[in-house]
Design a protein around this motif. Structure first.
Motif, PDB file in Angstrom:
ATOM      1  N   ARG A  28       4.902   4.834   2.584  1.00 32.48           N
ATOM      2  CA  ARG A  28       4.054   5.954   3.816  1.00 32.48           C
ATOM      3  C   ARG A  28       4.126   4.872   4.813  1.00 32.48           C
ATOM      4  O   ARG A  28       3.986   5.710   5.898  1.00 32.48           O
ATOM      5  N   ARG A  29       4.035   3.651   4.956  1.00 33.58           N
ATOM      6  CA  ARG A  29       3.893   2.784   6.078  1.00 33.58           C
ATOM      7  C   ARG A  29       5.185   2.904   6.905  1.00 33.58           C
ATOM      8  O   ARG A  29       5.239   2.403   8.096  1.00 33.58           O
ATOM      9  N   SER A  30       6.358   3.422   6.463  1.00 32.89           N
ATOM     10  CA  SER A  30       7.516   3.566   7.046  1.00 32.89           C
ATOM     11  C   SER A  30       7.786   5.162   7.462  1.00 32.89           C
ATOM     12  O   SER A  30       9.047   5.185   8.136  1.00 32.89           O
ATOM     13  N   LEU A  31       7.185   6.001   6.947  1.00 28.50           N
ATOM     14  CA  LEU A  31       7.545   7.358   7.172  1.00 28.50           C
ATOM     15  C   LEU A  31       7.349   7.918   8.546  1.00 28.50           C
ATOM     16  O   LEU A  31       6.054   7.768   9.058  1.00 28.50           O
ATOM     17  N   PRO A  32       8.264   8.446   9.222  1.00 23.72           N
ATOM     18  CA  PRO A  32       7.909   9.028  10.458  1.00 23.72           C
ATOM     19  C   PRO A  32       6.573   9.764  10.750  1.00 23.72           C
ATOM     20  O   PRO A  32       5.819   9.609  11.875  1.00 23.72           O
ATOM     21  N   ARG A  33       6.231  10.673   9.936  1.00 22.70           N
ATOM     22  CA  ARG A  33       4.991  11.422   9.865  1.00 22.70           C
ATOM     23  C   ARG A  33       3.676  10.401  10.201  1.00 22.70           C
ATOM     24  O   ARG A  33       3.181  10.845  10.890  1.00 22.70           O
ATOM     25  N   PHE A  34       3.779   9.404   9.429  1.00 25.31           N
ATOM     26  CA  PHE A  34       2.693   8.517   9.484  1.00 25.31           C
ATOM     27  C   PHE A  34       2.752   7.568  10.838  1.00 25.31           C
ATOM     28  O   PHE A  34       1.555   6.956  11.262  1.00 25.31           O
ATOM     29  N   LEU A  35       4.032   7.228  11.039  1.00 29.80           N
ATOM     30  CA  LEU A  35       4.174   6.487  12.375  1.00 29.80           C
ATOM     31  C   LEU A  35       3.731   7.279  13.598  1.00 29.80           C
ATOM     32  O   LEU A  35       3.346   6.789  14.526  1.00 29.80           O
ATOM     33  N   LYS A  36       3.697   8.778  13.354  1.00 29.90           N
ATOM     34  CA  LYS A  36       3.172   9.500  14.482  1.00 29.90           C
ATOM     35  C   LYS A  36       1.747   9.441  14.635  1.00 29.90           C
ATOM     36  O   LYS A  36       1.211   9.312  15.669  1.00 29.90           O
ATOM     37  N   TYR A  84      -6.491   4.463  -8.710  1.00 25.26           N
ATOM     38  CA  TYR A  84      -5.597   3.243  -8.859  1.00 25.26           C
ATOM     39  C   TYR A  84      -3.964   4.027  -8.710  1.00 25.26           C
ATOM     40  O   TYR A  84      -3.392   3.572  -7.724  1.00 25.26           O
ATOM     41  N   ASP A  85      -3.738   5.160  -9.067  1.00 29.61           N
ATOM     42  CA  ASP A  85      -2.545   5.799  -9.197  1.00 29.61           C
ATOM     43  C   ASP A  85      -2.075   6.174  -7.617  1.00 29.61           C
ATOM     44  O   ASP A  85      -1.389   6.105  -7.202  1.00 29.61           O
ATOM     45  N   VAL A  86      -3.167   7.272  -7.191  1.00 26.28           N
ATOM     46  CA  VAL A  86      -3.123   8.074  -5.833  1.00 26.28           C
ATOM     47  C   VAL A  86      -3.771   7.297  -4.789  1.00 26.28           C
ATOM     48  O   VAL A  86      -3.482   7.612  -3.670  1.00 26.28           O
ATOM     49  N   GLY A  87      -5.262   7.005  -5.179  1.00 21.34           N
ATOM     50  CA  GLY A  87      -6.140   6.562  -4.089  1.00 21.34           C
ATOM     51  C   GLY A  87      -5.414   5.259  -3.384  1.00 21.34           C
ATOM     52  O   GLY A  87      -5.890   5.229  -2.273  1.00 21.34           O
ATOM     53  N   SER A  88      -4.689   4.609  -4.150  1.00 21.92           N
ATOM     54  CA  SER A  88      -4.148   3.408  -3.438  1.00 21.92           C
ATOM     55  C   SER A  88      -3.118   3.735  -2.304  1.00 21.92           C
ATOM     56  O   SER A  88      -3.204   2.922  -1.160  1.00 21.92           O
ATOM     57  N   HIS A  89      -2.720   4.682  -2.406  1.00 22.39           N
ATOM     58  CA  HIS A  89      -1.776   5.159  -1.197  1.00 22.39           C
ATOM     59  C   HIS A  89      -2.380   5.315   0.074  1.00 22.39           C
ATOM     60  O   HIS A  89      -1.961   5.041   1.295  1.00 22.39           O
ATOM     61  N   THR A  90      -3.426   5.887   0.114  1.00 20.04           N
ATOM     62  CA  THR A  90      -4.343   6.462   1.216  1.00 20.04           C
ATOM     63  C   THR A  90      -4.965   5.138   1.777  1.00 20.04           C
ATOM     64  O   THR A  90      -5.029   4.789   3.063  1.00 20.04           O
ATOM     65  N   LEU A  91      -5.613   4.395   1.068  1.00 19.05           N
ATOM     66  CA  LEU A  91      -6.191   3.033   1.166  1.00 19.05           C
ATOM     67  C   LEU A  91      -5.132   2.098   1.879  1.00 19.05           C
ATOM     68  O   LEU A  91      -5.403   1.311   2.796  1.00 19.05           O
ATOM     69  N   ASP A  92      -3.825   2.107   1.084  1.00 18.87           N
ATOM     70  CA  ASP A  92      -2.983   1.133   2.038  1.00 18.87           C
ATOM     71  C   ASP A  92      -2.526   1.600   3.208  1.00 18.87           C
ATOM     72  O   ASP A  92      -2.230   1.009   4.264  1.00 18.87           O
ATOM     73  N   THR A 214      -4.689  -4.103  -0.815  1.00 20.12           N
ATOM     74  CA  THR A 214      -5.240  -2.985  -1.335  1.00 20.12           C
ATOM     75  C   THR A 214      -5.881  -2.888  -2.784  1.00 20.12           C
ATOM     76  O   THR A 214      -6.674  -2.199  -3.110  1.00 20.12           O
ATOM     77  N   ASN A 215      -5.061  -3.680  -3.430  1.00 19.84           N
ATOM     78  CA  ASN A 215      -5.382  -4.013  -4.757  1.00 19.84           C
ATOM     79  C   ASN A 215      -6.816  -4.479  -4.995  1.00 19.84           C
ATOM     80  O   ASN A 215      -7.839  -3.910  -5.605  1.00 19.84           O
ATOM     81  N   GLU A 216      -7.083  -5.400  -4.026  1.00 16.42           N
ATOM     82  CA  GLU A 216      -8.443  -5.945  -3.783  1.00 16.42           C
ATOM     83  C   GLU A 216      -9.329  -4.854  -3.663  1.00 16.42           C
ATOM     84  O   GLU A 216     -10.889  -5.154  -4.149  1.00 16.42           O
ATOM     85  N   VAL A 217      -9.294  -4.135  -2.611  1.00 11.39           N
ATOM     86  CA  VAL A 217     -10.123  -3.090  -2.189  1.00 11.39           C
ATOM     87  C   VAL A 217     -10.581  -2.056  -3.423  1.00 11.39           C
ATOM     88  O   VAL A 217     -11.739  -1.697  -3.614  1.00 11.39           O
ATOM     89  N   MET A 218      -9.505  -1.645  -4.064  1.00  8.45           N
ATOM     90  CA  MET A 218      -9.820  -0.674  -5.320  1.00  8.45           C
ATOM     91  C   MET A 218     -10.668  -1.643  -6.167  1.00  8.45           C
ATOM     92  O   MET A 218     -11.636  -0.782  -6.616  1.00  8.45           O
ATOM     93  N   GLU A 219     -10.454  -2.883  -6.492  1.00  7.76           N
ATOM     94  CA  GLU A 219     -10.982  -3.464  -7.544  1.00  7.76           C
ATOM     95  C   GLU A 219     -12.377  -3.636  -7.287  1.00  7.76           C
ATOM     96  O   GLU A 219     -13.378  -3.429  -8.015  1.00  7.76           O
ATOM     97  N   THR A 220     -12.629  -4.040  -5.872  1.00  8.77           N
ATOM     98  CA  THR A 220     -14.158  -3.799  -5.468  1.00  8.77           C
ATOM     99  C   THR A 220     -14.750  -2.566  -5.762  1.00  8.77           C
ATOM    100  O   THR A 220     -16.014  -2.451  -6.083  1.00  8.77           O
ATOM    101  N   LEU A 221     -14.162  -1.514  -5.328  1.00  5.19           N
ATOM    102  CA  LEU A 221     -14.915  -0.281  -5.678  1.00  5.19           C
ATOM    103  C   LEU A 221     -15.159   0.426  -7.032  1.00  5.19           C
ATOM    104  O   LEU A 221     -16.106   0.619  -6.981  1.00  5.19           O
ATOM    105  N   VAL A 222     -14.244  -0.192  -7.878  1.00  4.73           N
ATOM    106  CA  VAL A 222     -14.538   0.099  -9.338  1.00  4.73           C
ATOM    107  C   VAL A 222     -15.121  -0.832 -10.116  1.00  4.73           C
ATOM    108  O   VAL A 222     -15.343  -0.542 -11.331  1.00  4.73           O
TER     109      VAL A 222
END
Length: 230
Positions: A28-36, A84-92, A214-222
């Motif tokens: 998602r870091r490279s998708l045009p939608r999120f670059l917008k 971890y599976d889907v929340g990671s994408h938004t946090l990243d 992102t992994n470290e953020v998720m680890e902290t939360l759980v």
């Protein structure tokens, strides 16, 4: 990127040792939608960012035909639950849009008490700019919802991480909608950034080090949940 940050560090160190580039498929870091979205932030469309909010919910997953829970909610196989599976994408993605998440605090719970992993996570954090963030992920809700808000001094941006919805830019005077279509092959743009970097023509925005954050953020939360359920 991995079940826990120690595994991420092992990958990073091994690649550094042997001089091998390490890329991670946070495309998602490279998708045009999120670059917008990033463009709207950086061109001052909403002024100075003050806070962000993430809300993601979905109904509880079901057992398979053999009566087993999917591997994604078995911590020994997935690291944690669906967070971890889907929340990671938004946090990243927010790491990409606004910089690394810092001063992270949060908690996790198994409210439905159905499978071994947590089904609810909440967290707060801040960015270098001073803006703060909040997030709630619930995977035992009555409906599916995926809503991100970035609120600034002059307006706000709403968008979805997973749903095929337009970006909404709102200010006191107007509301504008931007629909940026995804490429036919969803990871095409990301793969191209990898190729470009390998050919010396650019940089891939998702590396071992960015994904490790992102992994470290998720680890902290759980962390507290898994420390108390061992």
């Amino acid at each position: 990127m991995a079940n826990h940050s120690e595994e991420c560090w092992e990958m990073v160190h091994a690649c550094e040792k042997y001089g091998v580039p390490l890329f991670v498929a946070y495309y998602r870091r490279s998708l045009p939608r999120f670059l917008k979205v990033k463009e709207l932030i950086e061109n001052g469309s909403i002024g100075e960012v003050r806070f962000v909010s993430i809300q993601q919910t979905q109904p509880i997953v079901q057992k398979d035909e053999d009566g087993n829970w999917p591997w994604r909610v078995i911590p020994e196989k997935s690291g944690a639950g669906l967070f971890y599976d889907v929340g990671s994408h938004t946090l990243d993605l927010f790491d990409f849009l606004l910089g690394p998440l810092k001063d992270v605090k949060g908690s996790a719970y198994n409210l439905a008490d159905s499978y071994p992993a947590e089904d609810t996570v909440s967290g707060v954090w801040r960015f270098d700019s001073g803006a703060v963030g909040t997030g709630v992920w619930n995977f035992s809700s009555y409906k599916k919802e995926d809503d991100n808000r970035i609120v600034g001094t002059e307006g706000e941006i709403q968008f979805s991480t997973f749903d095929d919805k337009p970006i909404i830019l709102s200010t006191d005077s107007a509301e504008e909608s931007f629909y940026v279509e995804h490429p036919e092959h969803i990871q095409y743009s990301h793969i191209q950034t990898v190729v470009n970097e390998l050919l010396g023509r650019g940089m891939c925005p998702s590396t071992g080090m960015t994904a490790l954050r992102t992994n470290e953020v998720m680890e902290t939360l759980v962390r507290e949940y898994y420390e108390t359920t061992k």
